[in-house]
Scaffold this motif. Structure first.
Motif, mmCIF file in Angstrom:
data_model
loop_
_atom_site.group_PDB
_atom_site.id
_atom_site.type_symbol
_atom_site.label_atom_id
_atom_site.label_comp_id
_atom_site.label_asym_id
_atom_site.label_seq_id
_atom_site.Cartn_x
_atom_site.Cartn_y
_atom_site.Cartn_z
ATOM 1 N N UNK A 1 0.836 -1.198 0.000
ATOM 2 C CA UNK A 1 0.000 0.000 0.000
ATOM 3 C C UNK A 1 0.870 1.247 0.000
ATOM 4 N N UNK A 2 0.531 2.203 -0.901
ATOM 5 C CA UNK A 2 1.308 3.428 -1.008
ATOM 6 C C UNK A 2 1.024 4.333 0.179
ATOM 7 N N UNK A 3 2.077 4.865 0.776
ATOM 8 C CA UNK A 3 1.913 5.746 1.930
ATOM 9 C C UNK A 3 1.313 7.070 1.498
ATOM 10 N N UNK A 4 0.341 7.563 2.248
ATOM 11 C CA UNK A 4 -0.299 8.830 1.952
ATOM 12 C C UNK A 4 0.676 9.978 2.147
ATOM 13 N N UNK A 5 0.467 11.057 1.404
ATOM 14 C CA UNK A 5 1.343 12.212 1.506
ATOM 15 C C UNK A 5 0.607 13.453 1.023
ATOM 16 N N UNK A 6 1.154 14.606 1.355
ATOM 17 C CA UNK A 6 0.660 15.874 0.833
ATOM 18 C C UNK A 6 1.401 16.152 -0.470
ATOM 19 N N UNK A 7 0.657 16.441 -1.523
ATOM 20 C CA UNK A 7 1.252 16.697 -2.842
ATOM 21 C C UNK A 7 1.073 18.168 -3.194
ATOM 22 N N UNK A 8 2.161 18.793 -3.647
ATOM 23 C CA UNK A 8 2.108 20.189 -4.079
ATOM 24 C C UNK A 8 2.476 20.264 -5.548
ATOM 25 N N UNK A 9 1.589 20.846 -6.346
ATOM 26 C CA UNK A 9 1.897 21.091 -7.744
ATOM 27 C C UNK A 9 2.725 22.354 -7.861
ATOM 28 N N UNK A 10 3.866 22.264 -8.530
ATOM 29 C CA UNK A 10 4.787 23.402 -8.592
ATOM 30 C C UNK A 10 5.022 23.842 -10.027
ATOM 31 N N UNK A 11 5.236 25.149 -10.155
ATOM 32 C CA UNK A 11 5.703 25.727 -11.412
ATOM 33 C C UNK A 11 7.101 26.241 -11.114
ATOM 34 N N UNK A 12 7.349 27.500 -11.281
ATOM 35 C CA UNK A 12 8.598 28.083 -10.815
ATOM 36 C C UNK A 12 8.608 28.075 -9.296
ATOM 37 N N UNK A 13 9.745 27.769 -8.693
ATOM 38 C CA UNK A 13 9.817 27.656 -7.238
ATOM 39 C C UNK A 13 9.377 28.941 -6.549
ATOM 40 N N UNK A 14 9.745 30.108 -7.130
ATOM 41 C CA UNK A 14 9.343 31.376 -6.541
ATOM 42 C C UNK A 14 7.846 31.575 -6.583
ATOM 43 N N UNK A 15 7.235 31.248 -7.737
ATOM 44 C CA UNK A 15 5.785 31.385 -7.874
ATOM 45 C C UNK A 15 5.038 30.412 -6.960
ATOM 46 N N UNK A 16 5.656 29.288 -6.661
ATOM 47 C CA UNK A 16 4.989 28.242 -5.874
ATOM 48 C C UNK A 16 5.351 28.292 -4.402
ATOM 49 N N UNK B 1 15.255 22.347 -22.172
ATOM 50 C CA UNK B 1 13.985 22.492 -21.462
ATOM 51 C C UNK B 1 13.882 21.526 -20.283
ATOM 52 N N UNK B 2 14.348 20.297 -20.481
ATOM 53 C CA UNK B 2 14.321 19.340 -19.369
ATOM 54 C C UNK B 2 15.245 19.788 -18.245
ATOM 55 N N UNK B 3 16.408 20.317 -18.613
ATOM 56 C CA UNK B 3 17.336 20.799 -17.594
ATOM 57 C C UNK B 3 16.723 21.948 -16.806
ATOM 58 N N UNK B 4 16.013 22.836 -17.498
ATOM 59 C CA UNK B 4 15.362 23.952 -16.813
ATOM 60 C C UNK B 4 14.275 23.445 -15.863
ATOM 61 N N UNK B 5 13.519 22.436 -16.310
ATOM 62 C CA UNK B 5 12.482 21.859 -15.455
ATOM 63 C C UNK B 5 13.101 21.182 -14.237
ATOM 64 N N UNK B 6 14.213 20.471 -14.448
ATOM 65 C CA UNK B 6 14.877 19.810 -13.326
ATOM 66 C C UNK B 6 15.420 20.831 -12.320
ATOM 67 N N UNK B 7 15.823 21.990 -12.816
ATOM 68 C CA UNK B 7 16.286 23.045 -11.916
ATOM 69 C C UNK B 7 15.138 23.561 -11.056
ATOM 70 N N UNK B 8 13.965 23.721 -11.654
ATOM 71 C CA UNK B 8 12.783 24.139 -10.904
ATOM 72 C C UNK B 8 12.491 23.147 -9.780
ATOM 73 N N UNK B 9 12.553 21.858 -10.117
ATOM 74 C CA UNK B 9 12.275 20.817 -9.132
ATOM 75 C C UNK B 9 13.297 20.855 -7.997
ATOM 76 N N UNK B 10 14.574 20.993 -8.349
ATOM 77 C CA UNK B 10 15.628 21.012 -7.329
ATOM 78 C C UNK B 10 15.488 22.214 -6.401
ATOM 79 N N UNK B 11 15.188 23.377 -6.974
ATOM 80 C CA UNK B 11 15.028 24.578 -6.151
ATOM 81 C C UNK B 11 13.820 24.458 -5.227
ATOM 82 N N UNK B 12 12.740 23.886 -5.742
ATOM 83 C CA UNK B 12 11.549 23.700 -4.911
ATOM 84 C C UNK B 12 11.828 22.724 -3.771
ATOM 85 N N UNK B 13 12.585 21.678 -4.050
ATOM 86 C CA UNK B 13 12.945 20.699 -3.033
ATOM 87 C C UNK B 13 13.753 21.352 -1.914
ATOM 88 N N UNK B 14 14.741 22.170 -2.275
ATOM 89 C CA UNK B 14 15.540 22.871 -1.266
ATOM 90 C C UNK B 14 14.674 23.818 -0.441
#
Length: 268
Positions: A1-16, A58-71
């Motif tokens: 069974x997958x553990x429940x979690x809070x999910x946040x949809x992100x765009x740019x880390x600053x906007x989100x 474009x993928x690199x830019x998206x991965x940067x958004x994800x990394x910044x949001x994670x931090x």
């Protein structure tokens, strides 16, 4: 069974940022993990996704958004387990899929612009109608309200019952006062309110226009909670002018309980 979690949809880390902060705090309060999701829409189009003269990564830019949001999320709540991912696809199907294993979905809003359009546009309408968990829309940090109450719109419908449960539990977790606002439709003298709410919250019965009243009560609230569909004063709340008014102008985050979430019993 997958553990429940809070999910946040992100765009740019600053906007989100506001959505990430809200999601992190709520994940900590619930004792669950936080998962950040960036929908990579460019994968759906025939454009170069790697380094080129046309699209410099474009993928690199998206991965940067994800990394910044994670931090960013880790700075908000170091005690919460945080994961993040880039998922190919449009925001609506990506977040709908995530909602199956989420306690709730959090999205941010900037103003009347592009991010708020996520909810009042096609993506938000799909989330409101079909998400398998509650959906939270968070205002920008500069518009944030520091209130001491949760306001719950109630009209006696099953969706409103779920909104009451969600709102009362949120208030209990965060030590807030719960106020249940019942808008009486014309020709009705009373709307039955769940007996349990009478013991745990302030219940106010009012007459008037639902959007105006909810906006008024949201002025000193930390959260406004409504069902996606109801009866009487709240009927069609997410589908017409009332929903757009509340989502554009509410002074606090708005929680929506989709009808599809009722069967899953995830309104904790």
């Amino acid at each position: 069974m997958v553990e429940k979690r809070v999910v946040v949809g992100i765009d740019d880390a600053g906007d989100s940022e506001s959505a990430i902060r809200w999601g992190a705090v709520e994940a900590a309060a619930r004792g669950v993990g936080l998962h950040l999701v960036h929908a990579f829409v460019w994968a759906e189009f025939r454009v170069p996704l790697g380094p080129s003269d046309v699209a410099p990564g474009l993928r690199a830019a998206a991965d940067k958004i994800v990394a910044e949001a994670l931090d960013l999320a880790r700075t908000f709540e170091p005690r919460v387990s945080v994961t993040a991912d880039r998922v190919d696809g449009f925001a609506s199907p990506v977040l709908l899929a995530e909602s199956r294993n989420a306690e709730l979905i959090v999205i941010g809003s900037r103003d009347a612009g592009r991010t708020l359009g996520l909810l009042v546009g096609s993506t938000g309408l799909e989330l409101a109608a079909h998400a398998h968990c509650p959906v939270i829309v968070v205002r920008p940090a500069e518009d944030a309200v520091v209130g001491n109450r949760v306001v719950i719109g109630y009209d006696g419908s099953p969706a409103a019952d779920a909104a009451v449960d969600f709102g009362l539990q949120y208030a209990d977790r965060h030590g807030l006062v719960a106020r249940i606002v019942t808008v009486l439709p014309e020709g009705e003298d009373d709307v039955a309110t769940p007996l349990q709410s009478l013991r745990t919250a302030e219940v106010v019965q009012v007459t008037g226009h639902p959007a105006e009243l909810l906006l008024e009560w949201s002025a000193d609230a930390q959260l406004l909670v409504v069902g996606s569909r109801g009866r009487g004063g709240f009927a069609g709340l997410l589908l017409g002018s009332v929903s757009q008014t509340v989502l554009h102008q509410a002074a606090c985050p708005v929680a929506v309980i989709p009808t599809s979430a009722l069967d899953s019993h995830r309104t904790r």
